[in-house]
Design a protein around this motif. Structure first.
Motif, mmCIF file in Angstrom:
data_model
loop_
_atom_site.group_PDB
_atom_site.id
_atom_site.type_symbol
_atom_site.label_atom_id
_atom_site.label_comp_id
_atom_site.label_asym_id
_atom_site.label_seq_id
_atom_site.Cartn_x
_atom_site.Cartn_y
_atom_site.Cartn_z
ATOM 1 N N ILE A 43 -6.771 -11.266 0.317
ATOM 2 C CA ILE A 43 -6.605 -9.836 0.053
ATOM 3 C C ILE A 43 -5.229 -9.429 0.570
ATOM 4 O O ILE A 43 -4.783 -9.912 1.613
ATOM 5 C CB ILE A 43 -7.694 -9.033 0.800
ATOM 6 N N GLN A 44 -4.588 -8.515 -0.145
ATOM 7 C CA GLN A 44 -3.296 -8.026 0.325
ATOM 8 C C GLN A 44 -3.422 -7.467 1.737
ATOM 9 O O GLN A 44 -4.397 -6.811 2.061
ATOM 10 C CB GLN A 44 -2.773 -6.911 -0.580
ATOM 11 N N PHE A 45 -2.421 -7.726 2.551
ATOM 12 C CA PHE A 45 -2.375 -7.156 3.890
ATOM 13 C C PHE A 45 -1.266 -6.114 3.906
ATOM 14 O O PHE A 45 -0.125 -6.410 3.560
ATOM 15 C CB PHE A 45 -2.100 -8.231 4.945
ATOM 16 N N ILE A 46 -1.625 -4.901 4.271
ATOM 17 C CA ILE A 46 -0.659 -3.813 4.349
ATOM 18 C C ILE A 46 -0.189 -3.703 5.798
ATOM 19 O O ILE A 46 -0.995 -3.659 6.722
ATOM 20 C CB ILE A 46 -1.292 -2.481 3.879
ATOM 21 N N VAL A 47 1.108 -3.656 5.977
ATOM 22 C CA VAL A 47 1.696 -3.537 7.306
ATOM 23 C C VAL A 47 1.819 -2.048 7.609
ATOM 24 O O VAL A 47 2.748 -1.381 7.147
ATOM 25 C CB VAL A 47 3.060 -4.254 7.387
ATOM 26 N N SER A 48 0.859 -1.543 8.361
ATOM 27 C CA SER A 48 0.843 -0.106 8.680
ATOM 28 C C SER A 48 2.027 0.249 9.572
ATOM 29 O O SER A 48 2.671 -0.625 10.164
ATOM 30 C CB SER A 48 -0.460 0.262 9.396
ATOM 31 N N SER A 49 2.284 1.534 9.689
ATOM 32 C CA SER A 49 3.373 1.991 10.553
ATOM 33 C C SER A 49 3.118 1.587 12.003
ATOM 34 O O SER A 49 4.056 1.235 12.728
ATOM 35 C CB SER A 49 3.552 3.504 10.443
ATOM 36 N N ARG A 50 1.858 1.605 12.425
ATOM 37 C CA ARG A 50 1.545 1.178 13.794
ATOM 38 C C ARG A 50 1.951 -0.273 14.002
ATOM 39 O O ARG A 50 2.557 -0.627 15.021
ATOM 40 C CB ARG A 50 0.054 1.342 14.095
ATOM 41 N N ASP A 110 -3.118 4.210 12.273
ATOM 42 C CA ASP A 110 -3.514 2.919 11.702
ATOM 43 C C ASP A 110 -3.463 2.903 10.179
ATOM 44 O O ASP A 110 -3.239 1.868 9.574
ATOM 45 C CB ASP A 110 -4.941 2.551 12.133
ATOM 46 N N ASN A 111 -3.705 4.035 9.551
ATOM 47 C CA ASN A 111 -3.743 4.101 8.095
ATOM 48 C C ASN A 111 -2.432 4.567 7.482
ATOM 49 O O ASN A 111 -2.343 4.734 6.279
ATOM 50 C CB ASN A 111 -4.878 5.021 7.646
ATOM 51 N N SER A 112 -1.438 4.783 8.304
ATOM 52 C CA SER A 112 -0.166 5.303 7.842
ATOM 53 C C SER A 112 0.744 4.174 7.368
ATOM 54 O O SER A 112 0.837 3.127 8.001
ATOM 55 C CB SER A 112 0.510 6.060 8.995
ATOM 56 N N ILE A 113 1.424 4.412 6.263
ATOM 57 C CA ILE A 113 2.465 3.498 5.810
ATOM 58 C C ILE A 113 3.770 4.270 5.633
ATOM 59 O O ILE A 113 4.524 4.046 4.702
ATOM 60 C CB ILE A 113 2.076 2.731 4.531
ATOM 61 N N ASP A 114 4.024 5.184 6.563
ATOM 62 C CA ASP A 114 5.226 6.006 6.488
ATOM 63 C C ASP A 114 6.502 5.202 6.696
ATOM 64 O O ASP A 114 7.556 5.572 6.214
ATOM 65 C CB ASP A 114 5.157 7.148 7.505
ATOM 66 N N ILE A 115 6.403 4.100 7.437
ATOM 67 C CA ILE A 115 7.557 3.211 7.584
ATOM 68 C C ILE A 115 7.498 2.213 6.432
ATOM 69 O O ILE A 115 6.581 1.401 6.337
ATOM 70 C CB ILE A 115 7.566 2.491 8.943
ATOM 71 N N MET A 131 15.967 -10.624 8.395
ATOM 72 C CA MET A 131 14.611 -10.372 7.905
ATOM 73 C C MET A 131 14.428 -8.919 7.505
ATOM 74 O O MET A 131 14.902 -8.031 8.196
ATOM 75 C CB MET A 131 13.587 -10.659 9.010
ATOM 76 N N TYR A 132 13.708 -8.727 6.401
ATOM 77 C CA TYR A 132 13.231 -7.418 5.969
ATOM 78 C C TYR A 132 11.715 -7.510 5.910
ATOM 79 O O TYR A 132 11.184 -8.416 5.259
ATOM 80 C CB TYR A 132 13.747 -7.063 4.574
ATOM 81 N N ILE A 133 11.026 -6.599 6.570
ATOM 82 C CA ILE A 133 9.566 -6.586 6.554
ATOM 83 C C ILE A 133 9.139 -5.278 5.909
ATOM 84 O O ILE A 133 9.529 -4.203 6.368
ATOM 85 C CB ILE A 133 8.997 -6.706 7.981
#
Length: 162
Positions: A43-50, A110-115, A131-133
């Motif tokens: 499953i895709q892993f989303i890198v949250s802002s946290r 935890d649910n934020s992807i603002d970054i 590196m770019y993440i």
């Protein structure tokens, strides 16, 4: 320099282990690539802002990376300018990292992807690691460090409490 890309996925089973997969945008259609991984139980892993903030803290304090840039999902000139200034300050004095982290703290849900993306680099034995993440789990790395650093970032995130 053309960077190589990989993507972080999470196993759909009870282990929830993170997995690093190479993604070649010249060969693979992005959505076909995602579908293929899904069919293999990933499953895709989303890198949250946290997680991004924790990565910044870890990479700067423990791995001696330098922050080059932080991009946000929404354009906010004031925030962009403040963060650019804080990045310059951290570059001159790593003790000021706390000021940058404080500025980013409001985005650390935890649910934020603002970054949207962080760009880091460091010099090792006469060469640069670049590196770019990204929030979507894509990690772009210079080719000479791709294999080691991609798995390294996946392991750092995997060891976090998410």
């Amino acid at each position: 320099m053309q960077l190589k890309k990989g993507k972080i996925f999470r196993r759909a089973d009870a282990s929830r282990k993170l997995v690093w997969k190479v993604y070649d945008e010249n060969k693979d259609d992005y959505f076909d690539f995602i579908a293929k991984q899904n069919s293999q139980g990933l499953i895709q892993f989303i890198v949250s802002s946290r997680i991004m903030i924790e990565l910044i803290k870890h990479l700067v304090t423990k791995e001696n990376f330098r922050i080059k840039e932080i991009k946000f999902m929404e354009d906010d000139e004031s925030l962009d300018n403040d963060v650019k200034e804080l990045i310059r300050d951290v570059d001159n004095n790593s003790g000021l990292l706390i000021d940058l982290l404080d500025k980013l703290h409001c985005l650390s849900d935890d649910n934020s992807i603002d970054i949207k993306m962080i760009h880091v680099s460091k010099r090792v034995d006469g060469s640069s690691i670049v590196m770019y993440i990204q929030a979507n789990g894509i990690v772009s790395i210079d080719p000479s460090h791709f294999n080691n650093e991609g798995q390294f970032i996946t392991d750092i995130i995997g060891n976090m409490q998410w």
